[in-house]
Design a protein around this motif. Sequence first.
Motif, PDB file in Angstrom:
ATOM      1  N   SER A 286      33.150  26.677  42.344  1.00 36.65           N
ATOM      2  CA  SER A 286      32.743  27.749  43.262  1.00 36.65           C
ATOM      3  C   SER A 286      33.969  28.413  43.886  1.00 36.65           C
ATOM      4  CB  SER A 286      31.826  27.201  44.355  1.00 36.65           C
ATOM      5  OG  SER A 286      30.622  26.699  43.800  1.00 36.65           O
ATOM      6  N   LEU A 290      35.170  32.351  43.427  1.00 33.84           N
ATOM      7  CA  LEU A 290      35.467  33.244  44.560  1.00 33.84           C
ATOM      8  C   LEU A 290      36.890  33.803  44.459  1.00 33.84           C
ATOM      9  CD1 LEU A 290      33.825  31.243  47.498  1.00 33.84           C
ATOM     10  CD2 LEU A 290      33.027  33.409  46.505  1.00 33.84           C
ATOM     11  N   ALA A 294      38.104  37.695  44.215  1.00 26.24           N
ATOM     12  CA  ALA A 294      39.078  38.261  45.161  1.00 26.24           C
ATOM     13  C   ALA A 294      40.227  38.927  44.422  1.00 26.24           C
ATOM     14  CB  ALA A 294      39.597  37.159  46.081  1.00 26.24           C
ATOM     15  N   SER A 312      43.036  28.788  44.752  1.00 30.75           N
ATOM     16  CA  SER A 312      42.052  28.505  43.703  1.00 30.75           C
ATOM     17  C   SER A 312      42.361  27.219  42.944  1.00 30.75           C
ATOM     18  CB  SER A 312      41.985  29.677  42.719  1.00 30.75           C
ATOM     19  OG  SER A 312      43.166  29.768  41.941  1.00 30.75           O
ATOM     20  N   MET A 379      31.987  32.809  37.698  1.00 31.20           N
ATOM     21  CA  MET A 379      30.740  32.642  38.452  1.00 31.20           C
ATOM     22  C   MET A 379      29.675  31.939  37.609  1.00 31.20           C
ATOM     23  SD  MET A 379      30.508  36.285  40.448  1.00 31.20           S
ATOM     24  CE  MET A 379      31.810  36.809  41.569  1.00 31.20           C
TER      25      MET A 379
END
Length: 404
Positions: A286, A290, A294, A312, A379
């Motif tokens: 997750s 994200l 970004a 990350s 995702m």
Amino acid sequence: MVTDSKLSQNRPYQRLLVAKVSNELSSAISLVALPLAIVAVTQDVVLAGAVVAITSGALVLSQALTGAAVDRWGASFSLRVSSALQALGWLLVLVGSFQTSVFLMFFGALIAGAASGIDGPAEQRLMKLVVAPAQMGRASAVGQGREAAAELLGGQFAGWLFAIQAHTPFLAQIILNTLAAFATPKAKEKVTVQGGSYWVELAEGFKHVFADGALRGIALISGIANLAMALTPLTLIFEYQQSGIPAPLIGALSTFFGAGVILGALMAGWMVERFSLGALGIVALSGFALAQAAIAFGYQNFWFTCAIFTLSAVLLPPFNASVVTYMNVTSDEKILGRVTSATGVPGMILMPIGSLLAGLLFEWSGAAPALYVSAIAAMIAAIFMGIEPQLRRMPKLSELCPDE
């Protein structure tokens, strides 16, 4: 509780770390130096992406086909041969860079890429031979930290060496792969040459992976996530090179990612003892998704992108350490090379596609479309990790490797 000091006294494990890190540092250099060198010679980003894609494809094909060979030949011999062939491949790239021969550079990178596919199965089999099961999680975390340090140095090292002279990164790679060949430890292992078909033996690894719901899910998720991991860095290299950012700063991208992995490796021992693999996977993927989103919207800011790369990467080592331990503990030593191959192939199958897409999409419409595709892939991987029961319910390492 297992301590790092016990691992530090394990000489075969320490030699294995030297070999792993040397090969990893060489690979990290190539990720930046090879596309930069191809673009410098040809001014063609599509060709550069295609070269990286084909060499990545050679790695995948090699890993798919050589797992059974590692089980037959033995892990030590296989890793030595792999390292030596990688050194030979980068020697050809070095000669090609002097002669501005794209064909020779491509051929050498193809040899090096194919040879590096042997590394994973050989290293995992060696790990099982020289590390006790109860130490596997800690050993995997330490190994990832060392490899991350190599990645941290590799990108920056490649950028600086390339800025000095375009040929020097490939000379460094030759030295590193040669060091790995000599550092590979010898291990006591029973290698029995089977009388049956090689292809039947190879298929046993795939059967084992696809019969285990957790391993099957991990392989599929890795494939989706690796599309993003191949697509994003190469796209950013093209974007920042075209924008006039100096090569040493471009190399800093992988440096920041490596810094995040090192930080995560330092936390891995604590995290894997307290959280299940399922929980770690959901949080890590997750966070990765994200971060990709970004970057897709903020890639024009170089330092923002570097910071997001770092964040990350932090949660990936605990998750990866758990995955490696699960595979090693649940798989028999006799087929571990084949199981590693089978698990890695679906996880890497989309990497060459990602590299090719990076060049095609960038040539078509710049960096944004490629980065959007990368974010969507990340995702999907995170969502699948959360909705698949056999992945979500994977246990803690303590349940796989109880203290002896």
